[in-house]
Design an enzyme around this catalytic site. Sequence first.
Site, short mmCIF file in Angstrom:
data_model
loop_
_atom_site.label_atom_id
_atom_site.label_comp_id
_atom_site.label_asym_id
_atom_site.label_seq_id
_atom_site.Cartn_x
_atom_site.Cartn_y
_atom_site.Cartn_z
N GLU A 124 -6.15 -7.68 -1.42
CA GLU A 124 -6.50 -7.94 -0.03
C GLU A 124 -8.01 -7.86 0.13
O GLU A 124 -8.60 -6.81 -0.08
CB GLU A 124 -5.88 -6.90 0.92
N GLU A 182 0.83 -1.22 0.00
CA GLU A 182 0.00 0.00 0.00
C GLU A 182 0.86 1.27 0.00
O GLU A 182 0.45 2.31 0.48
CB GLU A 182 -0.95 -0.01 1.20
#
Length: 980
Positions: A565, A472
């Site tokens: 995810e 991320e």
Amino acid sequence: MSPDAAAAASVGKLVLDTGWLAARSTEVALTGVELTTTHPPDASAAAPWMHAAVPGTVLGTLLKNKLIPDPFYGLNNEAIIDIADSGREYYTFWFFTTFQCAPAGNRHVSLNFRGVNYSAEVYINGHKEILPKGMFRRHTLDITEVLHPEGSNLLAVLVHPPDHPGTIPPQGGQGGDHEIGKDVATQYVEGWDWMCPIRDRNTGIWDEVSICITGAVNITDPHLVSTFHDDFKRSYLHCTLQLENKSSWLADCSLKIQVSAELEGDICLVEHLQSYAISIPPRSVLEYTIPPLFFYKPNLWWPNGMGKQSLYNVEISVDVNGLGESDAWSHYFGFRKVESSIDDSTGGRIFKVNGEPIFIRGGNWILSDGLLRLTKKRYMTDIKFHADMNFNMLRCWGGGLAERPDFYHFCDVYGLMVWQEFWITGDVDGRGLPISNPDGPLDHALFLLCARDTVKLLRNHASLALWVGGNEQVPPIDINRALKNDLKLHPMFLSNQTTKNQGKYLSQDPSDPSRYLDGTRAYVQGSMWDGFADGKGDFTDGPYEIQHPESFFKNSFYKYGFNPEVGSVGVPVAATIRATMPPEGWSIPIFKKGIDGYIEEVPNPIWDYHKYIPYSKPGKVHDQIELYGHPKDLDDFCEKAQLINYVQYRALLEGWTSFMWTKFTGVLIWKTQNPWTGLRGQFYDHLQDQTAGFYGCRCAAEPIHVQLNLASYNIEVVNTTSDKLTDVAVEISVWDLDGASPYYKVTEKFVVPPKKVKQIMEMEYPKMKNAKPVYFLLLKLFRLSDKEALSRNFYWLHLPGKDYKLLEEYRQKTIPLEIGSGISVSGGTYKVRMSIKNKSKKSAAESTTSVSTMELEDRNGVHGISEETNCVVQKSGLWSKIHRNIDLARSGDKPRTLEVKGIDSGVAFFLHFSVHTSESSTGENYRDTRILPVHYSDNYFSLTPGEKMTADISFEAPEGSKPRVILRGWNYHLNHAVMM
């Protein structure tokens, strides 16, 4: 010289993983020179010395000596002092050992550390060396000149914790106060929303320590690469390596390479054996590229579900003329080509292996254990579990480890592709709250050194499919630029090049692909960039909470082509709760109903500390456990949680697969397991017992699969393989709670093209006039020619607006079963074959030749036991009779069959096996009698009337134990046990 020292002086490697001692540095007054000369610690481990865990961490050593409570049990972690409060000196430790190795002739000896966190001072026989900072770098020290002539050597290592261990804020958070991001180290150790903080920040000698003995010339970091031509008919094996001549004279050498394939057992076929004459100047390093070795139609390595994981053994050795073998190296290698690019139609990243697109269904991996107790045995179980779930990829998350060679070896063996991230996370490196470390680690050169060394360590593994800069987040500009350059693809591996036109690069590109640092697999700068999530780095992964199962099938659930995810619940079985928490942690959540009708689950403090995710989402999702009736106690709660785990994760994967290639290219579940005793996002717990979600995934991720679209109620058939599916049909049977089959149908035959999802028909039963509020649905995809079942999928469903509370009454049903068992034992390894048949009367609605009434293969192709002897057991006195009648002998005995009487007809629902010792456990003096880990070919299964299935169970039993396999179920409470 002693015989041991003489043996140790031969060419090879000696791993130093036993006999270590440790002591807190502040409790040792001696210097490193004194410890390794005049005052070594006594082998009896007298205080302050203790027996050490190496490889391992300081906390692992303290736990081994029972000087701290188990940090993963209950709230014990709160009783262990954190490094932020104790200071770094408290977790600065000496590690000491001895080893046998004497200098001999032209031999050279190196001391190697494959991983130290975070820096260290090494003393050997009074001589000092420094191991510089960095958790993910290898260290090699030439110790030839400091070895004792008689061969007995003393080694002491003073290990220092990370420079910036940080502080844990009262509210916890993602990576604590983020200070750990200033170092090149694992970041999860300050705690996360799924993990407690690790008090020593994983300080220790955490990976392999070894002594390597070579001649004058040693081999360093060979790079193996396979290239393909003519649609994979022709292949070349490329290899570049470094040869270091440590002597003061010109070394004339013979370099040999042997490539062999295992045929059966210990029989190998040598496919290549070549030698090359090389001269290496004194005290120099020579980079040598072996001429490419040609292979015609090599056995290819394929991901799990797509083919075999063929591996060749590549052995390289160097002989110095007149002095014999100087060094040797070997590695298992898979011939395969991995390509990765952004799919034009979906915007998602697509992976191709050997030219075939692979629809990714896998999971996120943190690490196996939070105290870094990383063993080959545990890794093997971990990876086999993922293969058993039919997964084909694991993502090694950036806040965890650069995973170890043993991890990758088992991924090679079981076919799990790996996405490996470097040590950057958005939470710690510039995007978290509070914002910190916007420029990443303080030492960028150290980060790149560790990254390059990690690439060299792992690049020869067939399973390694992708490098990613961070989680991320992208690395700082200069690091990202360097990684892009270092990991650029060789022209032969650019995704727009086909195998047919690669041949020209053999002549046009003077650079052999093995001369690149990697060059064979893509680098992506971050987990939400370039084909992942929205591709732009916005927070568009997730969600991470309970969902309505039908939501996963809706087009609106997720917008982008590849979700890196998405997560949900993960409560383990009740036995794990009891084994990892004191009695006050056995209380289930309080269910608080709001004025809007939604339930808020309030967990006890221990569950809260262990990061429990509730089975409700007020305002969005009604409590899924309450759908089955209010839980009475821990056992009831966990049993209902397993029902939901199964449904939740099967729906997640089936929903994603329903859009295979039309909208999605892949999905990775957050996450598959926990490195501690957490209560969220896992398919098996830290003790390695599977949840029912494990088997929901196993079902949904079959390469060929029949499924019910829970949004449209269309029956779909999935074909992820490269072969057309022909001459098949689906058998559809509905069963009610009274044991009747009010609906039965077999479709017309149909064809499913490769890598397609085909809609077959709408499931009609819910719209029928007399449809029952709760019912069971069994789908079987089978081949018409021989009735072979290719996929079986069992659902429990309710009509719109209803719930599953009628299943509470169903628990009282007694279904007649026939239970067969056969056992073989080799050493401490047990293999048990269990066959279960539902003896209920079959419905008249079914054809007598239907697939449901036939004895079928399970998903592993295991057939039922054919030779049986019968014994009838009445309900009364069952335990003693089972114990007497099913006391099976070792392999060679005939299988035995037990018939359990029942007065009802219907589905034997949610049956599951577990393996235990013969010990008993009751009340608050709970003792976990389970034997773990256990591999089941299937578990958490249901059988309709007349159905029979076979499950293979394998495990290693503790020495001296008497294992027993226990069968339980939703409506089967007799605790049938097979004694061994």
